[in-house]
Enzyme design. Structure first.
Site, PDB file in Angstrom:
ATOM      1  N   HIS A  85       0.765  -1.106  -0.046  1.00 23.92           N
ATOM      2  CA  HIS A  85      -0.004   0.010   0.077  1.00 23.92           C
ATOM      3  C   HIS A  85       0.821   1.447  -0.009  1.00 23.92           C
ATOM      4  O   HIS A  85       0.600   2.088  -0.685  1.00 23.92           O
ATOM      5  CB  HIS A  85      -0.870   0.134   1.134  1.00 23.92           C
ATOM      6  CG  HIS A  85      -2.094  -0.654   1.094  1.00 23.92           C
ATOM      7  ND1 HIS A  85      -2.399  -2.028   0.652  1.00 23.92           N
ATOM      8  CD2 HIS A  85      -3.422  -0.135   1.038  1.00 23.92           C
ATOM      9  CE1 HIS A  85      -3.687  -2.367   0.870  1.00 23.92           C
ATOM     10  NE2 HIS A  85      -4.388  -1.364   0.748  1.00 23.92           N
ATOM     11  N   HIS A 141       0.419  -3.212   9.400  1.00 26.00           N
ATOM     12  CA  HIS A 141       2.066  -3.105   8.929  1.00 26.00           C
ATOM     13  C   HIS A 141       2.545  -2.399  10.218  1.00 26.00           C
ATOM     14  O   HIS A 141       2.082  -1.601  10.973  1.00 26.00           O
ATOM     15  CB  HIS A 141       2.376  -2.369   7.710  1.00 26.00           C
ATOM     16  CG  HIS A 141       1.865  -2.984   6.484  1.00 26.00           C
ATOM     17  ND1 HIS A 141       2.996  -4.125   6.081  1.00 26.00           N
ATOM     18  CD2 HIS A 141       0.944  -3.041   5.602  1.00 26.00           C
ATOM     19  CE1 HIS A 141       2.109  -4.457   4.939  1.00 26.00           C
ATOM     20  NE2 HIS A 141       0.931  -3.909   4.626  1.00 26.00           N
TER      21      HIS A 141
END
Length: 406
Positions: A176, A223
């Site tokens: 991302h 993350h």
């Protein structure tokens, strides 16, 4: 240095960021004791003796009665209740919650399949081709790096995870963050000498998009901070190194007769030779979608150039930015709606045909969801689907727009 990397990789740092943004983990409720269980010790002893005597003289329950009780049925007028799963977190800042959830969608298929074609149809095909090329390369490197390094995502607890679909994938680096760096900054570099606009304002916007999407991956618990920083750094290097080659790559895609064959062959080989998975996840399929769409875009670029479907520039850049008149906005909206409808129905039709064809060759049923996860089923049918979509989006849709005088 090692202590710094360990701190950036720590899940506690992610959990701390979530708490500061108003996403708080709820403590598990203490076990509740029924009123009849709150007795004096003497009463407990008497109740236990009475229960033992009753059990010795009672008729064993029939299997059906036992099953009824396990299923939550009514037994002797007492209904046993099944615990309802409760949400394990509390949202204290709904603005940040919805902001980061929206930002997280900017790295998903629904964004790619709408924004990239929109750029090609309504902004500038010259710019869109560069964005697609860089995006495909960056995402492939990021996805394969995950399954080579195999660094796990931050654990829960202490982290609160707001997404489920990609949780089975590994975390390093954040794709991302890579996409959120590649797309806006490639867009910026491809337009800065082509159009006249305030570069500083565009730079601030690109940084804001990159920052927002990157922070959303920490907020959603997907993350660590190190995953995100590495994703940004890797992409910055790739964009910087590839920038001087963009014109040469586009010229090759347009003019070389072997460009379509090379692009289609390379995209298939990259997908089929994806790093071997120790467990199934969406990573291989998503990567196949991306590189196949890139290969299809190259084929469409070659078709458009060879058939003289790319209009010649009226003047040399830099160009003035067009005024957003009502007519222009209506044209852009019409091109987008018509194009997306074509892409949507084409995706459904091509996917159905490709899946049935590949499953027939593999000797499995198209309805078998486990069979779809097999290497020689998942990769070929996704490759066919998204290669065709690349051609549909960049060649067929513009042809329809021209036919409709849009």
């Amino acid at each position: 240095m090692s202590s710094l990397l360990a701190a950036l990789r720590a899940p506690e740092l992610v959990a701390q960021f979530q708490r500061q943004c108003g996403l708080v983990r709820l403590s598990p409720p203490p076990p509740q004791q029924r009123p009849e269980q709150r007795r004096w010790p003497q009463a407990d002893t008497q109740a236990a003796a009475a229960a033992a005597a009753a059990a010795a003289t009672a008729t064993p329950a029939r299997p059906r009665d036992a099953w009824s009780r396990q299923a939550g049925g009514d037994s002797n007028g007492v209904v046993t209740r099944t615990a309802i799963p409760q949400k394990k977190y509390k949202i204290e800042n709904y603005f940040l919650y919805y902001l980061f959830l929206f930002a997280a969608t900017l790295g998903q298929e629904v964004f790619y399949i709408t924004f990239l074609p929109f750029c090609y149809w309504n902004i500038d095909p010259h710019v869109a081709r560069r964005v697609i090329n860089v995006w495909a390369v960056v995402m492939y490197i990021g996805q394969t790096s995950k399954d080579v390094l195999r660094w796990p995502r931050p654990p829960s607890p202490p982290v609160i995870k707001l997404e489920v679909r990609v949780d089975a994938e590994y975390g390093m680096p954040s794709t991302h963050a890579m996409a959120a760096t590649a797309i806006p900054f490639t867009f910026l570099l491809a337009t800065m000498n082509r159009y006249k606009y305030p570069f500083e304002l565009a730079l601030v916007f690109a940084v804001a998009i990159c920052t927002l999407v990157s922070l959303s991956r920490i907020y959603t618990g997907m993350h660590t901070v190190l995953d995100v920083l590495c994703g940004i750094a890797i992409t910055a290097v790739l964009v910087t190194v590839s920038y001087p080659l963009w014109d040469a790559i586009e010229a090759f895609q347009m003019k070389n007769h072997f460009a379509p064959v090379l692009a289609l062959t390379l995209s298939f080989l990259l997908a089929i030779n994806y790093p071997e998975l120790d467990h199934w996840s969406t990573a291989r399929g998503d990567t196949t979608n991306i590189v196949s769409a890139g290969g299809g875009a190259t084929l469409a670029t070659w078709i458009n150039y060879q058939w003289n479907l790319i209009p010649d520039a009226v003047s040399a850049p830099p160009y003035e930015m067009p005024s957003l008149t009502t007519e222009l906005i209506c044209r852009m909206g019409a091109r987008f709606v018509i194009g997306i409808v074509i892409v949507f129905f084409a995706r459904q039709a091509i996917k159905s045909v490709a899946l049935a064809f590949v499953c027939k060759l593999a000797g499995v049923s198209p309805g078998d969801k486990q069979a779809r996860k097999l290497l020689w089923v998942e990769v070929p049918y996704k490759y066919i689907t998204y290669t065709c979509l690349g051609v549909v989006g960049l060649a067929l849709c513009p042809a329809v727009h021209r036919y409709l005088s849009l």
